[in-house]
Design an enzyme around this catalytic site. Sequence first.
Site, PDB file in Angstrom:
ATOM      1  N   ASP A 160      30.386  20.371  -3.352  1.00  0.00           N
ATOM      2  CA  ASP A 160      28.916  19.420  -3.438  1.00  0.00           C
ATOM      3  C   ASP A 160      29.283  18.630  -4.724  1.00  0.00           C
ATOM      4  O   ASP A 160      28.858  17.446  -4.512  1.00  0.00           O
ATOM      5  CB  ASP A 160      28.126  20.401  -3.291  1.00  0.00           C
ATOM      6  CG  ASP A 160      28.006  21.535  -4.504  1.00  0.00           C
ATOM      7  OD1 ASP A 160      29.165  21.705  -5.207  1.00  0.00           O
ATOM      8  OD2 ASP A 160      26.987  22.412  -4.455  1.00  0.00           O
TER       9      ASP A 160
ATOM     10  N   ASP B 243      30.770  18.813 -11.846  1.00  0.00           N
ATOM     11  CA  ASP B 243      29.787  18.640 -13.022  1.00  0.00           C
ATOM     12  C   ASP B 243      30.927  18.586 -14.337  1.00  0.00           C
ATOM     13  O   ASP B 243      31.550  17.515 -14.745  1.00  0.00           O
ATOM     14  CB  ASP B 243      28.889  19.925 -13.354  1.00  0.00           C
ATOM     15  CG  ASP B 243      27.866  19.695 -14.219  1.00  0.00           C
ATOM     16  OD1 ASP B 243      27.612  18.632 -15.072  1.00  0.00           O
ATOM     17  OD2 ASP B 243      27.253  20.578 -14.603  1.00  0.00           O
ATOM     18  N   THR B 244      31.086  19.665 -15.093  1.00  0.00           N
ATOM     19  CA  THR B 244      32.101  19.946 -16.138  1.00  0.00           C
ATOM     20  C   THR B 244      33.564  19.871 -15.594  1.00  0.00           C
ATOM     21  O   THR B 244      34.364  19.520 -16.672  1.00  0.00           O
ATOM     22  CB  THR B 244      32.031  21.175 -17.007  1.00  0.00           C
ATOM     23  OG1 THR B 244      32.092  22.103 -16.284  1.00  0.00           O
ATOM     24  CG2 THR B 244      30.323  21.316 -17.666  1.00  0.00           C
ATOM     25  N   GLY B 245      33.556  20.250 -14.461  1.00  0.00           N
ATOM     26  CA  GLY B 245      35.114  20.277 -13.989  1.00  0.00           C
ATOM     27  C   GLY B 245      35.612  21.661 -14.009  1.00  0.00           C
ATOM     28  O   GLY B 245      36.858  21.932 -13.752  1.00  0.00           O
TER      29      GLY B 245
ATOM     30  N   THR C  74      34.942  24.657 -13.040  1.00  0.00           N
ATOM     31  CA  THR C  74      34.929  25.406 -11.498  1.00  0.00           C
ATOM     32  C   THR C  74      36.492  24.848 -10.787  1.00  0.00           C
ATOM     33  O   THR C  74      37.073  25.511 -10.367  1.00  0.00           O
ATOM     34  CB  THR C  74      33.888  25.228 -10.777  1.00  0.00           C
ATOM     35  OG1 THR C  74      32.831  25.720 -11.482  1.00  0.00           O
ATOM     36  CG2 THR C  74      33.813  26.200  -9.644  1.00  0.00           C
TER      37      THR C  74
HETATM   38  P1  IMP Z   1      31.249  22.787 -13.181  1.00  0.00           P
HETATM   39  O1  IMP Z   1      32.030  23.857 -13.453  1.00  0.00           O
HETATM   40  O2  IMP Z   1      30.266  22.268 -14.485  1.00  0.00           O
HETATM   41  O3  IMP Z   1      31.965  21.431 -12.608  1.00  0.00           O
HETATM   42  O4  IMP Z   1      29.968  22.976 -12.110  1.00  0.00           O
HETATM   43  C1  IMP Z   1      30.467  23.163 -10.819  1.00  0.00           C
HETATM   44  C2  IMP Z   1      29.344  24.000 -10.161  1.00  0.00           C
HETATM   45  O5  IMP Z   1      28.003  24.105 -10.811  1.00  0.00           O
HETATM   46  C3  IMP Z   1      28.987  23.247  -8.966  1.00  0.00           C
HETATM   47  O6  IMP Z   1      29.698  23.934  -7.542  1.00  0.00           O
HETATM   48  C4  IMP Z   1      27.533  23.652  -8.560  1.00  0.00           C
HETATM   49  O7  IMP Z   1      27.142  24.982  -7.821  1.00  0.00           O
HETATM   50  C5  IMP Z   1      27.103  23.737 -10.034  1.00  0.00           C
HETATM   51  N1  IMP Z   1      26.093  22.560 -10.285  1.00  0.00           N
HETATM   52  C6  IMP Z   1      26.551  21.729 -11.267  1.00  0.00           C
HETATM   53  N2  IMP Z   1      25.757  20.802 -11.298  1.00  0.00           N
HETATM   54  C7  IMP Z   1      24.842  20.994 -10.795  1.00  0.00           C
HETATM   55  C8  IMP Z   1      23.527  20.393 -10.178  1.00  0.00           C
HETATM   56  O8  IMP Z   1      23.322  19.181 -10.717  1.00  0.00           O
HETATM   57  N3  IMP Z   1      22.854  20.612  -9.127  1.00  0.00           N
HETATM   58  C9  IMP Z   1      23.198  22.132  -8.641  1.00  0.00           C
HETATM   59  N4  IMP Z   1      24.153  22.771  -8.806  1.00  0.00           N
HETATM   60  C10 IMP Z   1      25.132  22.122  -9.850  1.00  0.00           C
END
Ligand code: IMP
Length: 168
Positions: free
Chosen positions: A92, A95-97, A99
């Site tokens: 979906d 964000d930070t990448g 995950t």
């Molecule tokens: P990352 O590991 O920071 O890239 O975050 C990934 C996960 O954080 C996504 O798969 C979402 O579940 C959640 N996430 C990050 N940003 C948002 C946002 O703006 N709205 C809702 N969920 C988010």
Amino acid sequence: MFIRENELQEKIKTLAARINDEYQGKEVIFIAILNGAFMFAADLLKSITLPCEISFVKVSSYHGGMSTTGRVDELIGLNASIENKEVIILEDIVDTGITIDKIITLLKAESPASVKVCTLLYKPDAFKGKKAPELVGMSIPNKFVVGYGLDYDEKGRNLREIYQLKED
Ligand code: IMP
Ligand code: MG
């Protein structure tokens, strides 16, 4: 920020057309990340004309609220073999990448032919990962958004549009 239903659907059709083109003659397995990617995966797959499979997996990474813990322990539900297959991860939002990096590492251990990331939304200003996602629907500012599969404390996934959460 607000993204209308029409605009989302147009971006998704564009992504599907790119995938149909880039993977011509190949067999693709889509790995959709639950819960957030369920709506995106359903709409995208309707416009994919390649022979393909889809598998939905869950990762234990995110524990609600407006910040990411970045913890990914395992992939749950990957029962299809991805060995020698062209894998496209459906997310979906990146964000930070953190995950997606961990998901890529876990999937690469299963010896796929290739792994690419297709994400509906991407926050380039928040990204700290190794490699930017290859297939991006829309890049957005570093704001928390909900709707179209994305949640705030598990709410809002049912919305047809994407809304920015008020920060106060
Ligand atoms: P990352 O590991 O920071 O890239 O975050 C990934 C996960 O954080 C996504 O798969 C979402 O579940 C959640 N996430 C990050 N940003 C948002 C946002 O703006 N709205 C809702 N969920 C988010
Ligand atoms: Mg979430």
